[in-house]
Design an enzyme around this catalytic site. Structure first.
Site, PDB file in Angstrom:
ATOM      1  N   CYS A  31       0.851  -1.186   0.000  1.00 41.93           N
ATOM      2  CA  CYS A  31       0.000   0.000   0.000  1.00 41.93           C
ATOM      3  C   CYS A  31       0.884   1.232   0.000  1.00 41.93           C
ATOM      4  CB  CYS A  31      -0.872   0.018   1.251  1.00 41.93           C
ATOM      5  SG  CYS A  31      -1.842  -1.462   1.415  1.00 41.93           S
ATOM      6  N   TYR A 171      -4.415 -13.993  -3.617  1.00 43.27           N
ATOM      7  CA  TYR A 171      -3.929 -13.476  -2.332  1.00 43.27           C
ATOM      8  C   TYR A 171      -4.708 -14.069  -1.154  1.00 43.27           C
ATOM      9  CZ  TYR A 171      -3.055  -9.503   0.952  1.00 43.27           C
ATOM     10  OH  TYR A 171      -2.736  -8.695   2.011  1.00 43.27           O
ATOM     11  N   ASP A 267       3.614  -9.227   9.888  1.00 41.22           N
ATOM     12  CA  ASP A 267       4.375  -9.265   8.638  1.00 41.22           C
ATOM     13  C   ASP A 267       5.291  -8.052   8.520  1.00 41.22           C
ATOM     14  OD1 ASP A 267       5.141 -10.062   6.064  1.00 41.22           O
ATOM     15  OD2 ASP A 267       3.555  -8.885   5.136  1.00 41.22           O
TER      16      ASP A 267
END
Ligand code: ADP
Ligand code: SF4
Length: 693
Positions: A31, A171, A267
């Site tokens: 993003c 995904y 993550d």
């Protein structure tokens, strides 16, 4: 210079299904706060990554269906024909440099509120959504919903290929997509063939993959992004249990396994909570169960660590989001044997923070990020300036160092004067706090670059007065003298000085950073800043023997760190360090041996024992030198100084990223007539439909 042969492996092409990546540098989807809202800026940023040598450049998540509308976030989308206008431009920019363009297809399922589309969110079960605790429930997908969803996904894969993408990513990661929701037992209590056993919970993911392969598999790569461990023990997928079994079940189906841990907080851990390559232990098994190429992330900035991860058989490709933001030219620099020039990510997640606030991301290390298109800023090259002009920069914190580096790169004759012996200002001081050592990279990169420039002179231990500034006879003067923490508690919640705050046992972060330690054993830290400073000081003191209470007027400790994905980890760290947390607590007064506090939940005031107090509330610019020089110039205009500016915290205290950006901007704008009333960048324009007749 040429590449060191030990990095050759990073430049070997890699076949991924029907396409070939030119090297092993994989910019994974990330993003960026631009997406479909600021598409030109997004395209400019992605193109820059390809120019810098990233062999695969991906979009951020791309929602492909109005029932999975990622609003309010600035992601890309592809609901119908029409989005190719900007997605196709992205592909062109990426292809121009010989890189592959990838697209990550997403439906955020029960995590997406569909604020714009107003469709009812869908997921495996009826359940309320967690996003912003919005009063919205997702409904359980019935068989028709599943068929529609699969059809939309297949169509999106075809559309992606037709737009020009080389790789489509299915995904199931970050606990944030429909296939990952179906996979998780805690989200999926279905009793049909999509619930129950792992095989059933994996069914939808398998179908999406098979259908995408069937639709476009001969033309472009069909890959996955998959979280093998949810870092919640047996309540979620674990790499050695169902995470592994899921990979085994689909082993040869995707053309590439891009694997990581979830959720996003896990993550994208900051350097405060995880070192480079920290995901390796979770993903090492993947290459043992598939013959397909494997990639992972882990904030790799060192080419040696990258080579090692490949040679040890953990991955074939090095995935990177943040390292590619901090240095879009990282691969090129490795290729050209310019390892010292790499601008290493410091792992602060300011980029994530701005994205979370739905604004174009900014980067602490790379001030040109998000400005590639709208300001025409290139991360590596700046237009030449006038080499006969002399620029004096006072203060070598992040603002001054970046101003000196960028002005030096433009060819100006630069003098950088710093009061202290050590360069780096707040970065040098703050990087000594627990967990923040990587922040020193902000200083080290810039000092390293400046030291190579013969046109930049550094004067250490040189605290300049206004007279000395004028004596130096520079054409341009930038004052970058930083800021100091307030001693009176003024901030967001307290808008008049705290009674007793002038006492000797009341300290500020500057005192702690200067090496002072609070008297007595019992410390109260009052945090009205809500970012990292109060917490890292609490950790420091608690782990060195103090009994620490951390009070804040808000219900959440370190509330802004929700945006940098650190709030949970920070709170856990504080509790582990023995810090007592006091949310909903405002400081009323400081007395000898105690403080008065207001508890806003119970609505009463209390007395609390404290030998000392640390106020972490707000900062004031150190702009005395700026004003003194300004006054002297007004009194004697003919001194030769043509421009005087204050930059960084001296202008307005802020985060390090802002100081770096303002320092960079200062150097870019040298020699330009800038009218502050003009819009300082190129704007995105919407196309307005003609009036209805
Ligand atoms: P910023 O984040 O804006 O760069 P910092 O506080 O990190 O601000 O850095 C400011 C630097 O300016 C510090 O290293 C400080 O020692 C230095 N400084 C402050 N006053 C003077 C001065 N009069 N002459 C030279 N250096 C100064
Ligand atoms: Fe790295 Fe921080 Fe830049 Fe993000 S903002 S890329 S974490 S340096």
């Amino acid at each position: 210079m040429t590449r060191d042969p030990r990095y050759d492996i990073l430049f070997e092409p890699l076949k991924i299904g029907p396409v070939t990546a030119p090297n092993r540098f994989y910019q994974v989807p990330h993003c960026n706060g631009m997406g479909r809202i600021y598409p030109n800026a997004m395209v400019g940023m992605r193109g820059m990554k390809a120019e810098g040598g990233w062999g695969i450049v991906c979009t951020e998540q791309c929602d492909f269906y109005a029932s999975g509308d990622a609003s309010p976030y600035a992601e890309t989308n592809m609901w119908d024909g029409g989005d190719e206008i900007y997605l196709g431009r992205m592909c062109e920019e990426v292809h121009k440099h010989g890189s592959l363009a990838g697209i990550e297809l997403v439906h955020n399922g029960h995590d997406t509120p569909n604020l714009y589309s107003r469709e009812i969110p869908i997921g495996p079960m009826h359940r309320p959504m967690n996003w912003s605790l919005a009063p919205i429930q997702a409904r359980a997908m019935d068989k028709q919903d599943i068929r529609d969803y699969r059809r939309a996904h297949r169509q999106a894969a075809i559309r992606a290929r037709d737009i020009g993408f080389d790789m489509v990513i299915v995904y199931a990661g970050h606990d944030g997509t429909v296939p990952s929701h179906f996979l998780a037992k805690r989200h999926n209590q279905r009793t049909d063939e999509y619930g129950g056993s792992l095989e059933n919970r994996l069914r939808l993911f398998r179908e999406l993959l098979e259908e995408a392969k069937d639709a476009v598999g001969g033309d472009i790569a069909v890959t996955v992004r998959f979280a093998v461990d949810e870092m919640m023990g047996p309540d979620g997928l674990e790499w050695h249990a169902e995470g592994r079994e899921a990979v085994e079940m689909l082993a040869e189906l995707p053309d590439l396994w891009d694997v990581n841990v979830s959720d996003w907080d896990n993550d994208s851990k900051t350097s405060r909570f995880a070192p480079e390559g920290y995901q390796e232990e979770y993903v090492t098994f993947v290459k043992q169960v598939t013959t397909k190429p494997v990639s992972t992330v882990g904030r790799y900035t060192s080419p040696d660590a990258m080579v090692s991860a490949i040679k040890r058989g953990i991955v074939d490709l090095i995935g990177a989001a943040r390292p590619s933001i901090a240095d879009p030219f990282l691969p090129r620099k490795v290729e050209e044997g310019r390892i010292d020039d790499i601008r290493e990510c410091i792992g602060c997640n300011v980029c994530v923070g701005w994205t979370q606030m739905t604004a174009p991301a900014r980067c602490t290390q790379n001030p040109t990020f998000s400005e590639e298109w709208r300001k025409d800023w290139h991360p590596e090259t700046l237009p030449p300036g006038d080499e006969n002009e002399h620029v004096l920069i006072v203060g070598a914190g992040p603002a001054g160092l970046e101003a000196a580096r960028a002005a030096g790169l433009r060819g100006y004759r630069v003098t950088l004067a710093e009061a202290e012996e050590k360069l780096g200002g707040r970065v040098t001081r703050e990087s000594a706090l627990p967990g923040l050592s990587a922040w020193a990279r902000v200083r080290d990169y810039r000092v390293g670059q400046i030291q190579k420039m013969t046109n930049v002179e550094i004067y250490r231990a040189s605290r300049l007065s206004a007279e000395q500034v004028l004596e130096l006879g520079a054409d341009h003067v930038a004052v970058a003298t930083g800021a100091t923490w307030r001693r009176d508690g003024y901030g967001r919640h307290l808008t008049s000085p705290v009674p007793g705050s002038g006492a000797a046992h009341v300290l500020t972060p500057d005192d702690i950073l200067a090496g002072l330690r609070p008297p007595g054993g019992k410390v109260l830290i009052f945090d009205d800043d809500h970012y990292y400073m109060a917490s890292v000081i609490a950790e420091l003191l608690s782990t060195t023997g103090y009994e620490v209470n951390l009070a804040t007027p808000l219900a959440t400790i370190g509330a802004w760190m929700v945006n940098t994905l650190e709030q949970g980890a920070n709170q856990e760290r504080l509790l582990e360090s023995g810090v007592t947390l006091m949310p909903n607590t405002t400081l009323l007064a400081v007395e000898a041996g105690q403080v008065s506090l207001h508890d806003s939940v119970r609505g009463h005031d209390t007395e609390h024992k404290a030998d000392s107090v640390i106020l972490v509330t707000s900062r004031t610019p150190e702009d005395g030198l700026f004003h003194a020089v300004q006054q002297a110039l007004e009194a004697t205009p003919a001194t030769g100084v043509r421009t005087l500016r204050r930059i960084g915290d001296c202008q307005a205290p802020g985060i390090i990223a802002t100081a770096v950006y303002e320092g960079h901007r200062y150097a870019r704008e040298l020699g330009e007539e800038v009218d502050p009333v003009d819009v300082p960048f190129r704007r995105e324009r919407h196309v307005i439909e003609p009036a209805k007749v």
